[in-house]
Scaffold this motif. Sequence first.
Motif, PDB file in Angstrom:
ATOM      1  N   ALA A 131       0.840  -1.203   0.000  1.00  0.00           N
ATOM      2  CA  ALA A 131       0.000   0.000   0.000  1.00  0.00           C
ATOM      3  C   ALA A 131       0.878   1.256   0.000  1.00  0.00           C
ATOM      4  O   ALA A 131       0.583   2.243  -0.688  1.00  0.00           O
ATOM      5  N   TYR A 132       1.992   1.203   0.746  1.00  0.00           N
ATOM      6  CA  TYR A 132       2.915   2.331   0.801  1.00  0.00           C
ATOM      7  C   TYR A 132       3.527   2.581  -0.577  1.00  0.00           C
ATOM      8  O   TYR A 132       3.638   3.734  -1.024  1.00  0.00           O
ATOM      9  N   ILE A 133       3.877   1.491  -1.264  1.00  0.00           N
ATOM     10  CA  ILE A 133       4.463   1.616  -2.611  1.00  0.00           C
ATOM     11  C   ILE A 133       3.443   2.275  -3.555  1.00  0.00           C
ATOM     12  O   ILE A 133       3.784   3.178  -4.322  1.00  0.00           O
ATOM     13  N   ASP A 134       2.176   1.847  -3.496  1.00  0.00           N
ATOM     14  CA  ASP A 134       1.141   2.420  -4.370  1.00  0.00           C
ATOM     15  C   ASP A 134       1.030   3.928  -4.179  1.00  0.00           C
ATOM     16  O   ASP A 134       0.863   4.673  -5.138  1.00  0.00           O
ATOM     17  N   ALA A 135       1.143   4.355  -2.923  1.00  0.00           N
ATOM     18  CA  ALA A 135       0.952   5.784  -2.627  1.00  0.00           C
ATOM     19  C   ALA A 135       2.250   6.585  -2.733  1.00  0.00           C
ATOM     20  O   ALA A 135       2.233   7.816  -2.633  1.00  0.00           O
ATOM     21  N   TYR A 136       3.389   5.905  -2.953  1.00  0.00           N
ATOM     22  CA  TYR A 136       4.701   6.573  -2.955  1.00  0.00           C
ATOM     23  C   TYR A 136       4.757   7.583  -4.105  1.00  0.00           C
ATOM     24  O   TYR A 136       4.366   7.267  -5.237  1.00  0.00           O
ATOM     25  N   PRO A 137       5.264   8.809  -3.849  1.00  0.00           N
ATOM     26  CA  PRO A 137       5.234   9.841  -4.886  1.00  0.00           C
ATOM     27  C   PRO A 137       6.130   9.567  -6.099  1.00  0.00           C
ATOM     28  O   PRO A 137       5.837  10.019  -7.198  1.00  0.00           O
ATOM     29  N   GLY A 138       7.224   8.829  -5.931  1.00  0.00           N
ATOM     30  CA  GLY A 138       8.118   8.579  -7.080  1.00  0.00           C
ATOM     31  C   GLY A 138       8.066   7.124  -7.508  1.00  0.00           C
ATOM     32  O   GLY A 138       7.333   6.318  -6.937  1.00  0.00           O
ATOM     33  N   ALA A 139       8.863   6.778  -8.534  1.00  0.00           N
ATOM     34  CA  ALA A 139       8.881   5.395  -9.019  1.00  0.00           C
ATOM     35  C   ALA A 139      10.077   4.625  -8.465  1.00  0.00           C
ATOM     36  O   ALA A 139      10.031   3.416  -8.319  1.00  0.00           O
ATOM     37  N   GLU A 140      11.158   5.361  -8.147  1.00  0.00           N
ATOM     38  CA  GLU A 140      12.397   4.684  -7.741  1.00  0.00           C
ATOM     39  C   GLU A 140      12.466   4.555  -6.231  1.00  0.00           C
ATOM     40  O   GLU A 140      12.205   5.533  -5.509  1.00  0.00           O
ATOM     41  N   MET A 141      12.804   3.393  -5.759  1.00  0.00           N
ATOM     42  CA  MET A 141      12.978   3.188  -4.316  1.00  0.00           C
ATOM     43  C   MET A 141      13.825   1.950  -4.080  1.00  0.00           C
ATOM     44  O   MET A 141      14.096   1.184  -5.007  1.00  0.00           O
ATOM     45  N   VAL A 142      14.255   1.766  -2.836  1.00  0.00           N
ATOM     46  CA  VAL A 142      15.113   0.625  -2.514  1.00  0.00           C
ATOM     47  C   VAL A 142      14.443  -0.191  -1.417  1.00  0.00           C
ATOM     48  O   VAL A 142      14.025   0.361  -0.399  1.00  0.00           O
ATOM     49  N   ILE A 143      14.332  -1.493  -1.662  1.00  0.00           N
ATOM     50  CA  ILE A 143      13.730  -2.406  -0.685  1.00  0.00           C
ATOM     51  C   ILE A 143      14.877  -3.141  -0.007  1.00  0.00           C
ATOM     52  O   ILE A 143      15.738  -3.716  -0.692  1.00  0.00           O
ATOM     53  N   LYS A 144      14.902  -3.134   1.328  1.00  0.00           N
ATOM     54  CA  LYS A 144      15.999  -3.805   2.036  1.00  0.00           C
ATOM     55  C   LYS A 144      15.470  -4.736   3.112  1.00  0.00           C
ATOM     56  O   LYS A 144      14.645  -4.325   3.942  1.00  0.00           O
ATOM     57  N   ALA A 145      15.961  -5.962   3.104  1.00  0.00           N
ATOM     58  CA  ALA A 145      15.661  -6.886   4.202  1.00  0.00           C
ATOM     59  C   ALA A 145      16.294  -6.318   5.464  1.00  0.00           C
ATOM     60  O   ALA A 145      17.389  -5.757   5.424  1.00  0.00           O
ATOM     61  N   ASP A 146      15.614  -6.478   6.606  1.00  0.00           N
ATOM     62  CA  ASP A 146      16.161  -5.946   7.858  1.00  0.00           C
ATOM     63  C   ASP A 146      17.430  -6.679   8.281  1.00  0.00           C
ATOM     64  O   ASP A 146      18.390  -6.074   8.722  1.00  0.00           O
ATOM     65  N   GLY A 147      17.431  -7.998   8.131  1.00  0.00           N
ATOM     66  CA  GLY A 147      18.536  -8.810   8.668  1.00  0.00           C
ATOM     67  C   GLY A 147      19.641  -9.068   7.661  1.00  0.00           C
ATOM     68  O   GLY A 147      19.633  -8.539   6.541  1.00  0.00           O
ATOM     69  N   MET A 158      13.545   0.424  -9.921  1.00  0.00           N
ATOM     70  CA  MET A 158      13.369   1.619 -10.735  1.00  0.00           C
ATOM     71  C   MET A 158      11.899   1.836 -11.110  1.00  0.00           C
ATOM     72  O   MET A 158      11.579   2.780 -11.825  1.00  0.00           O
ATOM     73  N   SER A 159      10.994   0.971 -10.648  1.00  0.00           N
ATOM     74  CA  SER A 159       9.567   1.146 -10.928  1.00  0.00           C
ATOM     75  C   SER A 159       8.769   0.582  -9.759  1.00  0.00           C
ATOM     76  O   SER A 159       9.292  -0.221  -8.974  1.00  0.00           O
ATOM     77  N   LYS A 160       7.498   1.001  -9.663  1.00  0.00           N
ATOM     78  CA  LYS A 160       6.652   0.493  -8.589  1.00  0.00           C
ATOM     79  C   LYS A 160       6.432  -1.004  -8.743  1.00  0.00           C
ATOM     80  O   LYS A 160       6.342  -1.730  -7.755  1.00  0.00           O
ATOM     81  N   GLU A 161       6.350  -1.465 -10.014  1.00  0.00           N
ATOM     82  CA  GLU A 161       6.139  -2.892 -10.231  1.00  0.00           C
ATOM     83  C   GLU A 161       7.341  -3.689  -9.695  1.00  0.00           C
ATOM     84  O   GLU A 161       7.172  -4.713  -9.031  1.00  0.00           O
ATOM     85  N   ALA A 162       8.548  -3.180  -9.964  1.00  0.00           N
ATOM     86  CA  ALA A 162       9.751  -3.859  -9.459  1.00  0.00           C
ATOM     87  C   ALA A 162       9.752  -3.859  -7.924  1.00  0.00           C
ATOM     88  O   ALA A 162      10.146  -4.846  -7.288  1.00  0.00           O
ATOM     89  N   ALA A 163       9.292  -2.751  -7.331  1.00  0.00           N
ATOM     90  CA  ALA A 163       9.275  -2.663  -5.866  1.00  0.00           C
ATOM     91  C   ALA A 163       8.270  -3.660  -5.282  1.00  0.00           C
ATOM     92  O   ALA A 163       8.547  -4.325  -4.277  1.00  0.00           O
TER      93      ALA A 163
END
Length: 421
Positions: A131-147, A158-163
Motif C-alpha cells: 500500500a505504501y508503494i502504491d501511494a509513494y510519490p516517485g517510481a524509484e525506491m530501494v527495498i531492504k531486508a532488515d537482517g 526503478m519502478s513500482k512494479e519492481a518494488a
Amino acid sequence: MNILLIGSGGREHAMAWKIRQNPDVKTLYCIPGNGGIALLAECHNIPLNDHSQIIHFVREKNIDLTLVGPEVPLVNGIVDDFFAAGLPIFGPNKAAAQMEGSKVFSKQLMEKYQIPTADYREFNNANAALAYIDAYPGAEMVIKADGLAAGKGAIVCMSKEAAREAVRQVMTERIFADAGSKIIIEEFMTGEECSIFVVTDGKDYFALRPAQDFKRALDGDQGKNTGGMGSYAPTPFLTDDLHEQAVRAIIEPTLAALRSEGIDYRGILYCGLMLTPTGPRVVEFNCRFGDPETQVVLPLLDSDLVDIALAVHEQRLGQFRLKLSTKSAACVVLASGGYPDAYEKGKLISGLDKLPEDIITFHAGTQIRDGELVTSGGRVMALTAVADSLETAIQRIYSSVQTVEFDGMQFRSDIAKRALS
Ligand code: AMP
Ligand code: GLY
C-alpha cells in the motif's frame, strides 16, 4: 605471539597477508581459511557458530589475539563470548554489531541523531508495504531486508512494479529467509559511492584510506549485484572537503550516538556513503572490513594491523600514531563463469606463478585439492597492485590479468575507470 583469524574470503586473505608482516607473530591460525590463506596460516575447520569450540581452540593453542573477518560471527556475539572467557578479540560486540545486523536498528539510530541518510519506512507486513508503494510519490525506491542477507539484501527498484515484486520476494517468498520478516523501503539516492573504514576503540577513532567498490557483475555497472567485483583506494570522489563533511556530519555523530546509547563499539565501523548533490549520506553501516575493499585498504596501511587491534582492545587508540601510504591501490576480482548466479566449482587455476612480482594475489574461493589449486567459490581471487598513481596501479593489473587462467574466468574491465576520467 599467536594470532587467530576467522573467515575464508579475499578480505581474510588480505588480513592474513598484513598480519604476517608483523615479526612478532609466531603462528597464525585461521578458521576456516582458503587455498591462499593456507600458504600463510595453519587452517582449521571448526563451525563458525560453535563459539565454545573456537574458545577451546584458542586456549589450547595459546592464542593471544583473535581477529574476526565476516559479520555473521560478530552479529552472533562471538566477541561477547570471548570477553566472558577473558580472551582478547578484535571486533564489535553483539549490541554494536546491530549496526549491520539490523537495518531498522541503524536507520532508527540515524533518525534519532539526525545523521544524513535516505528517508525510510519500516514494515513487518507485506500488505502495508504494498500500500505504501502504491501511494509513494516517485517510481524509484530501494527495498531492504532488515537482517543479514550476505550483502544481497538491498534491491534497487526503478519502478513500482519492481518494488512490489521485491516485497513479494523478500516478505512472502522469503528469499532471504527470516532476514526478510521485516523490511525497510528507502528513498533512492544518487551519486558516487565510497566506503570509509573507521577504526575505533569506543573512545577515539581514525579512518583508513577511502575506497570505492564495484558491486555490479558487468562493465558499466550493469548486471546483478555481487559481493563486489573490484575496488580501488583512495577514491578522488571523496575530496578533502567531502571527507571533512563526512567526519563532521556522519562519522563523529555516529560514534557519539553509539556512546549515548550505551553501546561500546570497538573494531571497524564500515561507513558506506553516497556522495549526493546535497552532501555525503549513509547508504549502510557494516561492522567489519569490506570485501573487496580490504584488498586495497590494507596495502595502503603502513601501520601494523596487529598493533592496531591490540590498541583497540586495550582502548589506547588515542596514543596510536597511524601511518597511511600516499600511494594508490586497485584490485580486480576474478570470478567463476555464471557468478553471481549458479557456477561450477573445481576448475584448475593456472598461471599464478607467472604473475609479475608487484601483483598481490588474494584468494577468495580457492582450495587445494590433491595438491592442486582449484576454484571453490563465485569470487575466486583478486589481483591487487599498489603504485604511485591509480592509473599505474590499474594498468599493472590489466596488463597481467590474462596470465591467470581457469575455465569460465570472468572479470570487469572497467574498475576505477570513472575515477581516471
Ligand atoms: P547495501 O547492501 O545497503 O550496501 O546496498 C547495496 C547497494 O545498493 C549499494 O552499494 C548501493 O549501490 C545500492 N543502494 C542501497 N541503498 C540505496 C539507496 N538508498 N539509493 C540508491 N542506491 C542504494
Ligand atoms: N564490499 C561491500 C561489503 O563488503 O559489504
